[in-house]
Design a protein around this motif. Structure first.
Motif, PDB file in Angstrom:
ATOM      1  N   ARG A 121       0.553  -1.309   0.178  1.00 42.92           N
ATOM      2  CA  ARG A 121      -0.515  -0.372   0.176  1.00 42.92           C
ATOM      3  C   ARG A 121       1.112   1.356  -0.315  1.00 42.92           C
ATOM      4  NH1 ARG A 121      -2.859  -1.414   4.443  1.00 42.92           N
ATOM      5  NH2 ARG A 121      -1.722  -0.363   5.726  1.00 42.92           N
ATOM      6  N   SER A 134       3.371   5.494 -11.602  1.00 41.53           N
ATOM      7  CA  SER A 134       1.464   4.644 -11.701  1.00 41.53           C
ATOM      8  C   SER A 134       1.921   3.871 -12.838  1.00 41.53           C
ATOM      9  CB  SER A 134       0.855   5.878 -12.577  1.00 41.53           C
ATOM     10  OG  SER A 134       1.529   6.451 -13.160  1.00 41.53           O
ATOM     11  N   SER A 155      -2.902  -2.758  -2.912  1.00 47.43           N
ATOM     12  CA  SER A 155      -1.461  -2.617  -3.608  1.00 47.43           C
ATOM     13  C   SER A 155      -1.331  -1.757  -4.089  1.00 47.43           C
ATOM     14  CB  SER A 155      -1.187  -4.372  -4.244  1.00 47.43           C
ATOM     15  OG  SER A 155       0.633  -4.343  -5.036  1.00 47.43           O
ATOM     16  N   LYS A 156      -0.428  -1.303  -4.991  1.00 49.39           N
ATOM     17  CA  LYS A 156       0.022   0.434  -5.454  1.00 49.39           C
ATOM     18  C   LYS A 156       1.154  -0.408  -7.079  1.00 49.39           C
ATOM     19  CE  LYS A 156       0.994   4.401  -2.530  1.00 49.39           C
ATOM     20  NZ  LYS A 156       1.304   5.746  -3.057  1.00 49.39           N
TER      21      LYS A 156
END
Length: 217
Positions: free
Chosen positions: A168, A174, A205-206
């Motif tokens: 996180r 991105s 999750s990123k």
């Protein structure tokens, strides 16, 4: 991992393997565009052996004849081998005529869980390796380092909470590279029951997160 001691093969042995593979596949080798190096910790073989082997195979297998798309280079690595690897190795890999994927067995960022599954690590080493994975992916265009974490019956809440927090709060962009794979323990029964947990981790999750496909659900 096994009880056998890690040992890198000699250059002569590697060249012999390449020659035998080329002979075995014959003209059918034209249908292949990837090279898999080593067993569970090829990264531990070091810069010279990894890069020389990749270059030797590239020439022997005729990968340069396959058009504009670079062939793939795959290898596994341990947390310790990733932490020991110098920047020069990744610089050289980035400039090889491959797109390189390195998969690291991170397993858990909770020290008691690492002890439970028999990994000779502590959480500080895993966190350091995770940060190095993110850094390599951000810097090197032609390298993608991915990581595996375990899930399954009998693992503590601290394991899952620390994993969710790590993913996180990951400092990634991105368009991040560096997929995370969730690997069910072999003794986890009714693996389909893990799907809600997998989805929960994915949502937080990123980093792109998937089930490790070698494991059947």
């Amino acid at each position: 991992k096994s009880a056998r001691k890690f040992q890198a093969r000699s250059k002569a042995n590697i060249v012999e393997q390449i020659c035998k593979l080329k002979e075995f596949y014959g003209r059918n080798i034209e249908n292949y565009s990837g090279l898999f190096l080593g067993n569970h910790d090829a990264l531990g073989a070091g810069e010279e052996l990894i890069c020389n082997s990749a270059v030797e195979a590239y020439s022997a297998f005729g990968f340069e004849k396959q058009g504009e798309m670079a062939p793939f280079l795959f290898l596994f690595g341990s947390v310790h081998s990733l932490l020991r690897s110098e920047d020069e190795l990744f610089e050289k890999l980035d400039h090889l005529p491959y797109h390189t994927f390195i998969n690291i067995g991170l397993e858990s960022c909770d020290t008691p869980t690492l002890a439970q599954i028999g990994k000779p690590l502590d959480n500080t080493e895993v966190l350091e390796a995770f940060d190095k994975m993110v850094e390599i992916n951000a810097i090197h265009e032609n390298i993608e380092v991915t990581g595996n974490f375990v899930i399954g019956k009998g693992l503590s809440d601290d394991h899952y909470q620390s994993l969710k927090e790590l993913l996180r709060n990951a400092l990634v962009t991105s368009n991040a590279k560096g997929t995370i794979y969730l690997s069910p323990l072999k003794d986890s029964h009714k693996k389909r029951e893990l799907l809600p947990l997998i989805n929960e981790i994915k949502e937080q999750s990123k980093i792109p997160t998937y089930i490790y496909l070698i494991q059947r659900l």
